[in-house]
Design an enzyme around this catalytic site. Structure first.
Site, PDB file in Angstrom:
ATOM      1  N   SER A 147      61.325   7.340  44.378  1.00  0.00           N
ATOM      2  CA  SER A 147      60.792   8.358  43.597  1.00  0.00           C
ATOM      3  C   SER A 147      59.814   7.720  42.653  1.00  0.00           C
ATOM      4  CB  SER A 147      61.632   9.224  43.195  1.00  0.00           C
ATOM      5  OG  SER A 147      62.579  10.061  43.931  1.00  0.00           O
ATOM      6  N   GLU A 176      59.295   8.065  36.806  1.00  0.00           N
ATOM      7  CA  GLU A 176      60.646   7.427  37.234  1.00  0.00           C
ATOM      8  C   GLU A 176      60.570   6.064  37.285  1.00  0.00           C
ATOM      9  OE1 GLU A 176      64.422   8.209  40.221  1.00  0.00           O
ATOM     10  OE2 GLU A 176      63.110  10.012  39.389  1.00  0.00           O
ATOM     11  N   ARG A 194      68.411  11.128  34.539  1.00  0.00           N
ATOM     12  CA  ARG A 194      67.879   9.702  34.625  1.00  0.00           C
ATOM     13  C   ARG A 194      67.738   8.872  33.312  1.00  0.00           C
ATOM     14  NH1 ARG A 194      69.501  11.614  38.530  1.00  0.00           N
ATOM     15  NH2 ARG A 194      68.540  12.010  40.536  1.00  0.00           N
TER      16      ARG A 194
END
Length: 322
Positions: free
Chosen positions: A231, A301, A182
């Site tokens: 998320s 995130e 990520r």
């Protein structure tokens, strides 16, 4: 002294008359984020195309901050708003996707991830089904190495086209993107405008089944019809974020109008009246509870941007040190 959007627009002078995109002073960010919360941006620019964006960057004073946003699916905007310029790439100028021949596709940074998956299906190119379940755009996927269902963006990227803060063009290889979980290591001031991707030959019926499975999973376990940012936290090593949130007793936890979803407790939702403060306070409360419960330091995130309102600041982990 705080500069208003109108003052910033005046500072840019007559140069803006040659731009073909849209400039909006004191633009409300709650209108373009999926959370439907947050303050205003001093100036919002939606360029007509790559040349228009380059021209704007070349005329923009170097001391003016620039922030790029996509479809707003994973953004939490603080109530104090955003200083400087927010750039939002238009679907018309940056949302195309084309088959380059063979197993390659080119997509603009404003192209929805789901649309790229659809184009791959039409071309009989496998390896893109995971994008069908990611509620964002290609620019964000390139920046964050978006992934789902065991596949990540870095596995499909060939090269990336970007403009720097001075409007100069650069083309980066996959290796130069510096991808991790990520994350990419590219400079924050680079604006991705498009990218080339490569998959592999696959039967369309197989691709369709994979995409249907992705969609069915999302509808079953994620609150996709709520005002959410997807998320909330990255998965910690050796565990899942939702498991840590659940173990800490934070499923369904509320702060003001913000709530950790009961369906999927790594999804934060605006139940209707949440402010940017409510959402960030909820997230940090959850992080503090998880840290106290299991010693795991969850990482956001969702991207949090902008300034706090005076007196409504939120400390990371609520100031918890251990």
């Amino acid at each position: 002294m705080t500069t208003t959007g109108t003052e910033l627009l005046a500072r840019l002078g007559d140069g803006v008359s040659g731009l073909r995109g849209r400039l909006t002073a004191d633009a409300p960010m709650d209108a373009i984020t999926w959370f439907r919360a947050g303050g205003t941006a001093d100036l919002l620019f939606q360029p007509a195309d790559e040349d228009d964006l380059a021209a704007f960057l070349k005329m923009l004073p170097e001391d003016v901050p620039v922030l790029v946003v996509g479809v707003g699916s994973n953004l939490l905007v603080r109530e104090g708003g955003i200083r400087g310029v927010v750039i939002r790439l238009s679907a018309k100028g940056f949302g195309s996707v084309e088959h380059l021949g063979g197993n390659r596709l080119r997509a603009g940074a404003a192209c929805p991830d789901k649309r790229l998956a659809g184009a791959a299906l039409e071309a009989g190119i496998g390896g893109f089904h995971f994008y069908y379940g990611i509620p964002g755009s290609i620019g964000g996927a390139l920046r964050m190495n978006a992934g789902a269902n065991g596949v990540e963006t870095r596995e499909r990227v060939v090269s990336v086209r970007a403009l720097d803060r001075k409007g100069e063009l650069h083309i980066f290889s996959n290796a130069e993107m510096g991808y991790g979980y990520r994350h990419s290591s590219m400079a924050k001031d680079l604006i991705f405008v498009s990218a080339d991707f490569e998959g592999y030959p696959e039967d369309r019926e197989t691709i369709r089944r994979e995409m249907d499975a992705v969609q069915s999973h999302r509808e079953t376990v994620q609150p996709i019809r709520e005002k959410t940012g997807g998320s909330t936290f990255k998965n910690p090593e050796g565990s899942s974020a939702w498991k840590e949130v659940d173990k800490a007793g934070a499923r369904g936890l509320m702060v003001g109008g913000a709530q950790m979803s009961r369906m999927h407790c790594n999804f934060m939702i605006n139940t209707g009246s949440a402010t940017g403060y409510d959402l960030e306070m909820l997230g940090e409360t959850v992080r503090a509870r998880v840290l106290a419960n299991s010693g795991v330091r969850l990482e956001w995130e969702i991207k949090r941007i902008g300034d706090f309102l005076p007196g409504r600041e939120v400390e990371e982990f609520l100031g918890q040190k251990s």
